[in-house]
Design a protein around this motif. Structure first.
Motif, mmCIF file in Angstrom:
data_model
loop_
_atom_site.group_PDB
_atom_site.id
_atom_site.type_symbol
_atom_site.label_atom_id
_atom_site.label_comp_id
_atom_site.label_asym_id
_atom_site.label_seq_id
_atom_site.Cartn_x
_atom_site.Cartn_y
_atom_site.Cartn_z
ATOM 1 N N LEU A 123 37.052 33.554 47.612
ATOM 2 C CA LEU A 123 37.609 34.385 46.552
ATOM 3 C C LEU A 123 38.397 33.480 45.611
ATOM 4 O O LEU A 123 39.296 32.759 46.039
ATOM 5 C CB LEU A 123 38.532 35.461 47.127
ATOM 6 N N PHE A 124 38.039 33.520 44.331
ATOM 7 C CA PHE A 124 38.731 32.690 43.343
ATOM 8 C C PHE A 124 39.318 33.590 42.267
ATOM 9 O O PHE A 124 38.595 34.310 41.580
ATOM 10 C CB PHE A 124 37.757 31.685 42.714
ATOM 11 N N ALA A 125 40.644 33.566 42.145
ATOM 12 C CA ALA A 125 41.349 34.352 41.130
ATOM 13 C C ALA A 125 41.719 33.423 39.981
ATOM 14 O O ALA A 125 42.512 32.492 40.146
ATOM 15 C CB ALA A 125 42.605 34.987 41.723
ATOM 16 N N TYR A 126 41.128 33.697 38.842
ATOM 17 C CA TYR A 126 41.326 32.881 37.647
ATOM 18 C C TYR A 126 42.209 33.663 36.676
ATOM 19 O O TYR A 126 41.831 34.746 36.234
ATOM 20 C CB TYR A 126 39.972 32.559 37.016
ATOM 21 N N ALA A 127 43.378 33.134 36.346
ATOM 22 C CA ALA A 127 44.306 33.811 35.445
ATOM 23 C C ALA A 127 44.499 32.962 34.200
ATOM 24 O O ALA A 127 45.067 31.869 34.262
ATOM 25 C CB ALA A 127 45.643 34.061 36.133
ATOM 26 N N ARG A 128 44.012 33.466 33.098
ATOM 27 C CA ARG A 128 44.118 32.757 31.820
ATOM 28 C C ARG A 128 45.570 32.783 31.314
ATOM 29 O O ARG A 128 46.341 33.691 31.618
ATOM 30 C CB ARG A 128 43.200 33.434 30.804
ATOM 31 N N ASP A 174 47.864 40.967 41.392
ATOM 32 C CA ASP A 174 46.834 41.535 42.267
ATOM 33 C C ASP A 174 46.504 40.620 43.447
ATOM 34 O O ASP A 174 46.055 41.085 44.504
ATOM 35 C CB ASP A 174 45.533 41.769 41.484
ATOM 36 N N PHE A 175 46.657 39.328 43.258
ATOM 37 C CA PHE A 175 46.061 38.351 44.166
ATOM 38 C C PHE A 175 46.488 38.489 45.625
ATOM 39 O O PHE A 175 45.619 38.438 46.517
ATOM 40 C CB PHE A 175 46.348 36.929 43.662
ATOM 41 N N PRO A 176 47.778 38.639 45.971
ATOM 42 C CA PRO A 176 48.131 38.700 47.401
ATOM 43 C C PRO A 176 47.396 39.800 48.163
ATOM 44 O O PRO A 176 46.900 39.570 49.275
ATOM 45 C CB PRO A 176 49.649 38.929 47.384
ATOM 46 N N GLU A 177 47.297 41.003 47.575
ATOM 47 C CA GLU A 177 46.593 42.083 48.284
ATOM 48 C C GLU A 177 45.089 41.864 48.278
ATOM 49 O O GLU A 177 44.398 42.241 49.233
ATOM 50 C CB GLU A 177 46.951 43.439 47.667
ATOM 51 N N GLN A 178 44.552 41.270 47.226
ATOM 52 C CA GLN A 178 43.121 40.960 47.216
ATOM 53 C C GLN A 178 42.792 39.955 48.320
ATOM 54 O O GLN A 178 41.790 40.101 49.026
ATOM 55 C CB GLN A 178 42.721 40.394 45.857
ATOM 56 N N ARG A 179 43.611 38.943 48.463
ATOM 57 C CA ARG A 179 43.398 37.937 49.510
ATOM 58 C C ARG A 179 43.445 38.582 50.889
ATOM 59 O O ARG A 179 42.584 38.317 51.737
ATOM 60 C CB ARG A 179 44.472 36.852 49.392
ATOM 61 N N ALA A 180 44.427 39.453 51.099
ATOM 62 C CA ALA A 180 44.543 40.106 52.402
ATOM 63 C C ALA A 180 43.363 41.043 52.654
ATOM 64 O O ALA A 180 42.844 41.123 53.778
ATOM 65 C CB ALA A 180 45.860 40.873 52.471
#
Length: 338
Positions: A286-291, A300-306
């Protein structure tokens, strides 16, 4: 003779209405690396660079002649862009900007929200009627045509999940369909389904900021990844939902319930959607890219990772259309060359 072009900003714009009015809907994209001085002048450098790029390109005529511009309130940057265009239209008539309209689609799961969105869509329908009144038959035909395109793009997405299409090619195709008449766009998507290619790599699901340019996808796939899915509205989120019926009410419900996008949805909804989509793609990473100046994705990222349980990397404050060396290094497996 080609139809007059209406430029639109954001996936919340009901393109079916533009088609039904006998006009060509063309989604306006920015251009990374291109000078955005004009857009910076009116919006300031603290706004998402995509909006600044789009405003610059409107003012320089890069999109060609536009009959009108419709902007959705899909994020704060789009709203700022609308206000700038409206004010420029008022105070600088020598610019000869086309008329601009805002469409406000809410995404709460309530009947009152449906009524609100339905009213906004009816108002846009009336406004577009200045070019050609939109009859119920016109609208039904446009909804059917755009839903046919969405189903064709869904088949293209299945090819990507089956390693028969790269993420870069997929993103380029989806973007191309937003610039063509709907029947031509469907034919283009169907041609890809009929002639798939081969793709391989570490299966990566991309979340975070939207991508109106393939440069980040290209960088990822040059370095051994295969972007098999994403949850931004230039990718699968754009076409995942069809209309339940070819009616104005069903159109309102389609846009109300489309998503969930990072700027407009809850953290819980985003995490659940990302986890389900990543599982459907058999993603490995999972790669979260934040411009830069896009502040929603890191929340969003911590819950997406979990929720996904995948090896996950967050790259914050990335330049528009670029992937920094540090971000790539964090993403690559230990010991792999950057």
């Amino acid at each position: 003779m080609s139809a007059p072009t209406v430029g639109y900003v954001g996936a919340d714009v009901p393109v079916e209405l533009i088609t039904a009015a006998g006009l060509l809907p063309v989604r306006l994209a920015g251009k990374p690396g291109e000078d955005s001085t004009l857009g910076d002048r009116y919006l300031g450098r603290g706004v998402d660079p995509v909006a600044r790029s789009i405003l610059t390109r409107i003012l320089t005529g890069a999109y060609g002649p536009l009959e009108a511009i419709v902007v959705s309130r899909d994020c704060e940057a789009s709203l700022r862009l609308f206000y700038a265009l409206r004010e420029l239209h008022r105070v600088e008539p020598e610019l000869r900007l086309p008329p601009v309209r805002l469409v406000d689609v809410l995404h709460l799961p309530h009947h009152t929200t449906t009524r609100y969105v339905h009213a906004k869509i009816a108002q846009l329908r009336e406004w577009l009627g200045r070019w050609r009144p939109i009859g119920d038959d016109d609208l039904a035909a446009a909804i059917t045509a755009h839903d046919t395109l969405r189903r064709s793009l869904t088949r293209v997405a299945a090819l990507r999940r089956a390693n028969r299409l790269s993420g870069t090619r997929f993103l380029e195709l989806v973007a191309a369909t937003t610039r063509l008449p709907v029947t031509a766009a469907t034919a283009l998507a169907d041609s890809v389904v009929a002639d798939p290619s081969e793709a391989d790599g570490i299966r990566l699901f991309l979340t975070g900021s939207s991508h109106d340019d393939p440069a980040v996808y290209q960088a990822l796939e040059r370095n051994g990844f295969l972007v098999v899915g994403e949850d931004h509205d230039w990718g699968e989120l754009l076409f995942a939902r069809t209309c339940a019926a070819p009616t104005e009410l069903a159109l309102a419900e389609r846009y109300q319930h489309n998503g969930p996008s990072a700027p407009r949805a809850s953290i819980r909804a985003r995490a659940a959607h990302t986890a389900a989509a990543a599982r459907a793609c058999d993603a490995e990473v999972l790669f979260a890219y934040a411009r830069v100046h896009d502040d929603a994705p890191p929340w969003d990222f911590p819950e997406q990772r979990a929720a996904t349980g995948l090896r996950s990397v967050l790259a914050e404050r990335q330049p528009y259309g670029e992937l920094t060396e540090d971000a790539l290094a964090a993403l690559l497996p230990a010991g792999a060359p950057a």
